[in-house]
Design a protein around this motif. Sequence first.
Motif, PDB file in Angstrom:
ATOM      1  N   ILE A   1      28.333  40.455  38.465  1.00  0.00           N
ATOM      2  CA  ILE A   1      27.982  41.413  37.417  1.00  0.00           C
ATOM      3  C   ILE A   1      27.550  40.645  36.174  1.00  0.00           C
ATOM      4  O   ILE A   1      28.384  40.016  35.501  1.00  0.00           O
ATOM      5  CB  ILE A   1      29.175  42.333  37.089  1.00  0.00           C
ATOM      6  N   SER A   2      26.275  40.640  35.892  1.00  0.00           N
ATOM      7  CA  SER A   2      25.762  39.845  34.772  1.00  0.00           C
ATOM      8  C   SER A   2      25.679  40.660  33.487  1.00  0.00           C
ATOM      9  O   SER A   2      25.464  40.120  32.427  1.00  0.00           O
ATOM     10  CB  SER A   2      24.373  39.313  35.128  1.00  0.00           C
ATOM     11  N   ARG A   3      25.843  41.975  33.540  1.00  0.00           N
ATOM     12  CA  ARG A   3      25.731  42.815  32.337  1.00  0.00           C
ATOM     13  C   ARG A   3      27.122  43.073  31.752  1.00  0.00           C
ATOM     14  O   ARG A   3      28.106  43.063  32.472  1.00  0.00           O
ATOM     15  CB  ARG A   3      25.085  44.161  32.666  1.00  0.00           C
ATOM     16  N   GLN A   4      27.146  43.340  30.498  1.00  0.00           N
ATOM     17  CA  GLN A   4      28.413  43.623  29.840  1.00  0.00           C
ATOM     18  C   GLN A   4      28.247  44.824  28.909  1.00  0.00           C
ATOM     19  O   GLN A   4      27.177  45.038  28.359  1.00  0.00           O
ATOM     20  CB  GLN A   4      28.856  42.425  29.001  1.00  0.00           C
ATOM     21  N   LEU A   5      29.339  45.567  28.751  1.00  0.00           N
ATOM     22  CA  LEU A   5      29.387  46.662  27.779  1.00  0.00           C
ATOM     23  C   LEU A   5      30.595  46.420  26.884  1.00  0.00           C
ATOM     24  O   LEU A   5      31.493  45.638  27.242  1.00  0.00           O
ATOM     25  CB  LEU A   5      29.523  48.000  28.504  1.00  0.00           C
ATOM     26  N   PRO A   6      30.644  47.056  25.728  1.00  0.00           N
ATOM     27  CA  PRO A   6      31.777  46.815  24.836  1.00  0.00           C
ATOM     28  C   PRO A   6      33.102  47.068  25.537  1.00  0.00           C
ATOM     29  O   PRO A   6      33.238  47.992  26.336  1.00  0.00           O
ATOM     30  CB  PRO A   6      31.550  47.828  23.715  1.00  0.00           C
ATOM     31  N   ARG A   7      34.076  46.228  25.201  1.00  0.00           N
ATOM     32  CA  ARG A   7      35.375  46.353  25.833  1.00  0.00           C
ATOM     33  C   ARG A   7      36.059  47.639  25.401  1.00  0.00           C
ATOM     34  O   ARG A   7      35.893  48.068  24.264  1.00  0.00           O
ATOM     35  CB  ARG A   7      36.235  45.156  25.423  1.00  0.00           C
ATOM     36  N   GLN A   8      36.821  48.254  26.288  1.00  0.00           N
ATOM     37  CA  GLN A   8      37.568  49.461  25.935  1.00  0.00           C
ATOM     38  C   GLN A   8      39.044  49.100  25.856  1.00  0.00           C
ATOM     39  O   GLN A   8      39.568  48.409  26.751  1.00  0.00           O
ATOM     40  CB  GLN A   8      37.341  50.551  26.982  1.00  0.00           C
ATOM     41  N   ALA A   9      39.707  49.558  24.798  1.00  0.00           N
ATOM     42  CA  ALA A   9      41.075  49.109  24.520  1.00  0.00           C
ATOM     43  C   ALA A   9      42.032  49.496  25.644  1.00  0.00           C
ATOM     44  O   ALA A   9      42.970  48.763  25.936  1.00  0.00           O
ATOM     45  CB  ALA A   9      41.541  49.706  23.197  1.00  0.00           C
ATOM     46  N   HIS A  10      41.797  50.612  26.258  1.00  0.00           N
ATOM     47  CA  HIS A  10      42.762  51.075  27.264  1.00  0.00           C
ATOM     48  C   HIS A  10      42.421  50.581  28.676  1.00  0.00           C
ATOM     49  O   HIS A  10      43.081  50.954  29.638  1.00  0.00           O
ATOM     50  CB  HIS A  10      42.825  52.600  27.266  1.00  0.00           C
ATOM     51  N   VAL A  11      41.363  49.787  28.770  1.00  0.00           N
ATOM     52  CA  VAL A  11      40.959  49.282  30.080  1.00  0.00           C
ATOM     53  C   VAL A  11      41.211  47.786  30.117  1.00  0.00           C
ATOM     54  O   VAL A  11      40.714  47.038  29.264  1.00  0.00           O
ATOM     55  CB  VAL A  11      39.463  49.559  30.345  1.00  0.00           C
ATOM     56  N   HIS A  12      41.980  47.345  31.074  1.00  0.00           N
ATOM     57  CA  HIS A  12      42.233  45.909  31.201  1.00  0.00           C
ATOM     58  C   HIS A  12      41.632  45.406  32.503  1.00  0.00           C
ATOM     59  O   HIS A  12      41.987  45.886  33.593  1.00  0.00           O
ATOM     60  CB  HIS A  12      43.731  45.634  31.198  1.00  0.00           C
ATOM     61  N   VAL A  13      40.705  44.451  32.376  1.00  0.00           N
ATOM     62  CA  VAL A  13      40.104  43.839  33.563  1.00  0.00           C
ATOM     63  C   VAL A  13      40.771  42.482  33.736  1.00  0.00           C
ATOM     64  O   VAL A  13      40.731  41.641  32.832  1.00  0.00           O
ATOM     65  CB  VAL A  13      38.575  43.670  33.387  1.00  0.00           C
ATOM     66  N   PHE A  14      41.385  42.281  34.868  1.00  0.00           N
ATOM     67  CA  PHE A  14      42.114  41.041  35.094  1.00  0.00           C
ATOM     68  C   PHE A  14      41.157  39.852  35.156  1.00  0.00           C
ATOM     69  O   PHE A  14      40.016  39.968  35.632  1.00  0.00           O
ATOM     70  CB  PHE A  14      42.921  41.131  36.392  1.00  0.00           C
ATOM     71  N   SER A  15      41.679  38.718  34.680  1.00  0.00           N
ATOM     72  CA  SER A  15      40.883  37.491  34.640  1.00  0.00           C
ATOM     73  C   SER A  15      40.554  37.028  36.055  1.00  0.00           C
ATOM     74  O   SER A  15      41.301  37.281  37.006  1.00  0.00           O
ATOM     75  CB  SER A  15      41.664  36.410  33.911  1.00  0.00           C
ATOM     76  N   SER A  16      39.416  36.316  36.169  1.00  0.00           N
ATOM     77  CA  SER A  16      39.064  35.764  37.468  1.00  0.00           C
ATOM     78  C   SER A  16      39.519  34.304  37.576  1.00  0.00           C
ATOM     79  O   SER A  16      39.410  33.706  38.633  1.00  0.00           O
ATOM     80  CB  SER A  16      37.552  35.854  37.670  1.00  0.00           C
ATOM     81  N   ARG A  17      39.999  33.713  36.462  1.00  0.00           N
ATOM     82  CA  ARG A  17      40.390  32.300  36.505  1.00  0.00           C
ATOM     83  C   ARG A  17      41.848  32.145  36.943  1.00  0.00           C
ATOM     84  O   ARG A  17      42.186  31.221  37.638  1.00  0.00           O
ATOM     85  CB  ARG A  17      40.193  31.679  35.121  1.00  0.00           C
ATOM     86  N   VAL A  18      42.693  33.072  36.511  1.00  0.00           N
ATOM     87  CA  VAL A  18      44.111  32.944  36.825  1.00  0.00           C
ATOM     88  C   VAL A  18      44.710  34.351  36.944  1.00  0.00           C
ATOM     89  O   VAL A  18      44.226  35.286  36.312  1.00  0.00           O
ATOM     90  CB  VAL A  18      44.817  32.134  35.711  1.00  0.00           C
ATOM     91  N   ALA A  19      45.728  34.466  37.758  1.00  0.00           N
ATOM     92  CA  ALA A  19      46.392  35.769  37.901  1.00  0.00           C
ATOM     93  C   ALA A  19      47.169  36.082  36.633  1.00  0.00           C
ATOM     94  O   ALA A  19      47.784  35.198  36.045  1.00  0.00           O
ATOM     95  CB  ALA A  19      47.335  35.744  39.099  1.00  0.00           C
ATOM     96  N   GLN A  20      47.124  37.316  36.192  1.00  0.00           N
ATOM     97  CA  GLN A  20      47.751  37.715  34.941  1.00  0.00           C
ATOM     98  C   GLN A  20      48.799  38.791  35.188  1.00  0.00           C
ATOM     99  O   GLN A  20      48.800  39.445  36.238  1.00  0.00           O
ATOM    100  CB  GLN A  20      46.704  38.308  33.981  1.00  0.00           C
ATOM    101  N   THR A  21      49.658  38.969  34.176  1.00  0.00           N
ATOM    102  CA  THR A  21      50.652  40.042  34.215  1.00  0.00           C
ATOM    103  C   THR A  21      50.553  40.831  32.928  1.00  0.00           C
ATOM    104  O   THR A  21      50.495  40.250  31.839  1.00  0.00           O
ATOM    105  CB  THR A  21      52.068  39.469  34.350  1.00  0.00           C
ATOM    106  N   ARG A  22      50.524  42.122  33.030  1.00  0.00           N
ATOM    107  CA  ARG A  22      50.575  42.983  31.846  1.00  0.00           C
ATOM    108  C   ARG A  22      51.846  43.827  31.973  1.00  0.00           C
ATOM    109  O   ARG A  22      52.030  44.534  32.970  1.00  0.00           O
ATOM    110  CB  ARG A  22      49.351  43.898  31.759  1.00  0.00           C
ATOM    111  N   VAL A  23      52.719  43.717  30.950  1.00  0.00           N
ATOM    112  CA  VAL A  23      53.976  44.469  30.987  1.00  0.00           C
ATOM    113  C   VAL A  23      53.856  45.662  30.058  1.00  0.00           C
ATOM    114  O   VAL A  23      53.500  45.508  28.882  1.00  0.00           O
ATOM    115  CB  VAL A  23      55.156  43.576  30.559  1.00  0.00           C
ATOM    116  N   LEU A  24      54.143  46.842  30.565  1.00  0.00           N
ATOM    117  CA  LEU A  24      54.169  48.064  29.755  1.00  0.00           C
ATOM    118  C   LEU A  24      55.643  48.449  29.627  1.00  0.00           C
ATOM    119  O   LEU A  24      56.192  49.175  30.462  1.00  0.00           O
ATOM    120  CB  LEU A  24      53.362  49.170  30.424  1.00  0.00           C
TER     121      LEU A  24
END
Lengths: 1175, 426
Positions: free
Chosen positions: B99-122
């Motif tokens: 995916i070479s195109r980008q749109l402004p980031r949305q605060a409530h949308v989290h796209v996980f990184s492709s470099r390292v696995a991430q954790t988001r705690v709610l």
Amino acid sequence: MKLLRLHLQAFGPFTDRWLDLGDGAVGLHLVCGPNEAGKSSTLRALTALRHGIEMRSTDDFVHDHPAMRLGAVLLDRDGREVHVVRRKGRGQTLGVRGADGGLVPASADLEHQLTGGLTRADHESLYGLDHERLRQGGRALLAGEGDLGAALFEASAGVRSLQAVVTRLEQEARRHFVPGARGSRGRINEALRQHAEQLSVLKDATLRPTAWAELQRTCDETGQALQTLLDTHAGLDRQARQWRERLAVAPLLVRLDQSLQRCAELADAPRLGENAPASRSALQASTAEHQQALAAVSDSVGRHQRELEALPSSSPVVLLAAAAIERLVAQGETLDQCQRDLAETAAEQARLEQRLAQQLAAIDDRQAPAVLLRSVPTAVVRAQADAALSARAEAERAWQQHRQAMQPRAGEAVAMAHGDLPAAPVRSASDPARVALRSACDAVVRAESVLARLAALPAEQAVARQRLAAALSELGHGQVWSVARVREVCPVLEVDIDHAVRTEDEGRTRQGELALRLAQIEEALRGREAERTQLLSQGVVPTADDVRAARRARDATWAGLRADLASGLSGVAGEALRSFEQAVRQADALADALARDAGRAAQLQALQRQIGDLARDRQLRQTELGQLQAEQAARATAWQARLQEAGLPVLEPKSLREWQARLRVVRAEADRVDLLALECQHAQAVADQVRQELGAALQAAAPAVDGAPADDRTPIATLLALARQREDHFAREEQAARTSAAEAALRQEQQQREQRETLRLLAQVDAAESALRPVVDALCLPGTADAVAARARLLEWDQVRVTSDQLAQARLAHARAQRVLADLARKATELASALQDAVPPADLRHWLDDLGRRLEEARRLEGRRQVLAQALDEAIGRRQHHLAALQQLEQARDALCAAAGVRTEAELPAAEERARLRREAEQLRDHVRDLLAQGGWRDEAALRTLVGDLDLAQAQTEAARCEQALADLAPRLDAARQRDEAARRQRDAIDSGDLAAQARERMEEAGATVRSGLVPWMRARLAQALLAQALGQFRERAQGPILRAASTCFAAMTGGEYDRLQSESGDDDHRPVLQIRRRDGRTLTVDGLSEGTRDQLYLALRLAALQMHRDRGTHLPLVLDDVLMTSDDDRAVRVLRMLADFAQGSQVLVFTHHRHLLDLARLSLPASVLRCSTL
Amino acid sequence: MKFLHAADLHIDSPLRGLHVRDGAPVDRLRGATRQAFVALIDLAVRRQVNLVILAGDLYDGDWVDFRTGLFVHEQLARLAPHGISVFVVRGNHDAESVISRQLPRQAHVHVFSSRVAQTRVLSELGVAVHGRSFPNRAVSEDLVPGYPAAVRGCFNIGVLHTSLSGSPDHGTYAPTRVELLAATGYDYLALGHIHVRQVVRESRPRIVFPGNLQGRHALETGPKGCEIVTVHDGQLVQTEFVALDVVRWHGLVLACQPLTDIDALCAQFLADLATLLAGDRSRLHVVRVRLRGASVLHQMEAAQPGVLEAALQAGLRHWDGPEVWIERVLSELTSPLDRAAASERPDAVGEVVRLADQLAGDEAALRQWALAALDSLPALPVDLGDARPDRLTPDQWRALLADAEAMVLAQLGAGLADSVPVGGVR
């Protein structure tokens, strides 16, 4: 397998009908039947016997489907007679009747013998031929313009029109795809067009990210400008509001103070509501109204009480029995009808009893009617009587029909004469010499095309060699090419050539693009450098880069100096300090110069960066161009090496493509030369073999007839003519002998069969007569009574049964009327007792009328009393209501006085006036406060502080200034708002619509349509190709034997008028065409024949094709239906003779409705080869 | 706490293999992936979920049209006012590099990184979400060992796009094993990539492929949708599959062996269709019909190509059940013709059968002969290159030849059983 007898047991119009088809010795059977005789049903029965009765057979108009049956006596391949029965149903429906009369399922082998392993459709196509099919075959020959392949193909498989089949396949292919068409003529054409259209739509609808980003940026900028103006506007607006507030509040505060003072003055006045005077007036009016109404109601109560006391009393006993009285009066209305019914049913009984007695007396006046009534026949006896009478009539009808059928043949038996059998032995068809002779002739005919090719091949070989030499010389390119060398060459694939051409073109195009781009860069570079020179000609201008460079130098000098000072090197510190000072001055001077001439500096900076970018771009393009040229050189080298390795001349790809096309021509010519040589060798071998076989066969048959011996030089055509002449001679002799022997046997068998049938029918009549006797006895008839009397007696018994039933009905109706009258009298007596009246009279009608009147009077009095009582109750209720209302009004008046603080009602108006003044003062105070509050500004104290010592003139000046500033700002604000709106509208116009996605969907749909259409198109095209190739192969293989056999048949049918069928190449496309040779040696094509002759030609071809099946061991009866319609009598006789010859191999059944054909056949054919039947 | 798990949405990828005829419900068929996605957002709002988890392949590839991204952006924005967070991992189709195109980031949308696995705690929900996106299309290594440890005291959700241990219908991407997933200590593993719904493990942890959101071709049959999972006090208490497909694909195999005419075929078809659809009137049903068995219907089709499909289409006019569109009727019928006997016949019919046998016996000759017969076909567009005749395999050539032979024989009226009408032949 031969069919000896067909048993139409229950099929179509037939019931237990036998059709005798001979004993198997006679092959040709002619069946004649007029219209409606069941000829078509018989033809369908023949098919149904082999393949089963169809599930939806229409031959069920006499016999229902479950009852349909067919049978036949067959002669199987081992010569045994087998009686088979075919029933209607599913699964195994063919049975074999055993010696005990029972049925056992037929074996698979017997079924196979019956069908020949063919399906119903194949069987009808191959072994069935009717008039319509014959005409279509003739027309197909004409439509095919004599195409030999098509004619043989159609005749061999029974295809109606090969041309129509080819057309349908072509139409099917074109339904999917039309080559070369750009429109919507085929599904694939249309889908490809849609695909291209949607691709264009997709390109147009696709939104690029850069376009969207540009719109977003513009939108942000206009939004920011608008926000700035809105902030300014809000500030001015705030100031204006404050000045307006001060100007508005000051007079309101003055009014508020005045109203507060007035409120204080009226603090002791009572608080009464605004409607207090109105309430007081209404109270006084209500009191007067209620007092008047109370007086009127009291009068009404007195009047109602007096009327009630004066009303007479009603009769309660009558009212209690009201329901019973009404039911009885209603029932009494049917009294007259019941009495009439009683009289009528009595008269009907008497009339029916008399009629019954008369009917019984007519049957037997000697016995009592009651005794006779017990002898009425039951339903079973009556059914048995009907069945016996029907069987008797059917047997009589069959016997009469048989007698009439036998009458015309009575004279023939007398005139029958016995002929002598031929004394001299003849050569039969199976004689080894004749078989060898025919086989040799067949071999010549089969090899006919080969022999013709042998004659034509030398010339073709010479031409092919010349064309090969010419093609070899055209290969050229400075080399000598031979066939062997040409075969060794390994051509480059077309796809590789395409790839090379495409790669070369792309490289060339890219080179051109790069050269063009380089030229553009050079031009741009020159322009920028010229601009820079012009800019510098006005004096040196430092750029921001220069300033940054000077400052970096200054900082570097300072860093060095500080390092030196830190290390204690005082010797170099002076020089370093000077250098540092120089660097500082330089940097400051450049910064000052940049500040002085910032515009030119920025311009110079931009020019230098553009020149740098262009130079880097030029370098990149030049590098790419060099790589491209190197790649092209490498490809060219590899291409040459590949061609040399493959033995090909070194050529450019496009030239190589043309050269390889010439190479293919050379190879094809070489293949053709080789092929012709092989064909010539093969044809010569075939010619030698057939000449040798034919000579040997003639030699073996020579003692039979006179003829000159043949040698190796005798032409094959001469040997063939000699052989056919001898074979014809043998055939005529054999035919004459077989005819005379068969006639006698046939007549004798006919007589015996008719005698057996006579005896069977007479026995059947006697049996029916015997079965009738018990029925006559059961009907009380004398033993001598016949069937007519029995039917009359049956009718008489039916009348007796009807009259007896009617009498029983009349008796039932009489009893029912009597019961109704008795019930009515009993109920009247019970009611009189309940009313304590006297016993009612016998005639109840007057008594019932009086009772009704008494009930009506009692009900009227009771109704009046109830009305008066209800009115009295209502008047008393209204009087109580008025008294209560007066009491409540008095309490309300006391409450009003207490609220106003007065003791009497007369003091109330003065108190109400003071309360009004106090209320108005308070309302004014509250109104002013509301006005102050509505401004929504501040509380009262804050407002008094805000106004303070307000200078009204200054306040008005400040307010006017703010308003003016706002008015000046308004147009700018509007313009900014419009710009922002336009920018946002432009951005929002780019929605998240799915136009492009839909175009992709449509492209996918079009692609799917292409994919789905390709398979049926390919199937249809391959079917066309398969049919065309099979047609050619079949023609090559079968034209020899079929044409020879068909020639013989056609010559026999036309009396030698057309003695030979042959194959010739067509004028235009060298397609083999069927030609017919006349007796005089001239030839013509099928369009030169008359309609009838064309039909006969088609029949000859069909018979010749069937001969092929016979040769494979399939011997099924051939069924022909009205195939002689277009033949005149002479031709018909010849066709019948030819069919009789054909029938020696297997059975031939000819159906016709022309009786004269039977006469012609009997006159022209010996009885030994012909059998005739009528339907 | 409630969350929604979906995967493989492939927004704006076209439904494949649809050849639209007159009367086809094109408006219903087009944009089906978009309609299904809108339904998913509606469902999340209506059921008041707290999280939406999209486990890869949100897009079918790089956006050909920028509007594809705008559409997804717009739909996800509808979740923000309801406080619904979105967690996305990128899969092989929409990997970081794809995916070479980008749109402004949305605060409530989290796209996980492709470099390292991430954790988001709610922490307010007591949930920890772990995930990693695909950096590029081809990820051949197992990503699970790189996933963070489970967060104590939280309900742990692992989001991963993987082929697991392999599937015959899907490429192998980020392969891993169920044992490894179970060893993570997570409570729920939200997987993506396999388009058929599959509960890999029922509990501890629950491992689920929800399947794709909308079937896109005839091989993606059955209900398609998402999972809604309810968690209470850190324990999974309820799971529910909700179908969201607006168009549902079905495969229907009709056994034609005992059928002898068109009426019987239609009756059988309608009966089987009623059983298959079970009265589901909530969506359009697209059915691919396969006719199988040795039947006289084979000759009918050979004599009049397309007659069976037309008959089934006509039969649908008497259908009062759910809305149905017959996508295609594939005839896999075999002829009851005795070919051995037919090839023995000395006449033209035998000639055709023998020629077909001869061609079928030589692959090279058959191919050359057939291509020569089809040389009138022009060059096809690039994206239809796989449909060119020269790409056919030997088996496909033989099947075509068999069909062509049946067609010729049927047109000639040869070998036809009872009650087979042939126009102009008999």
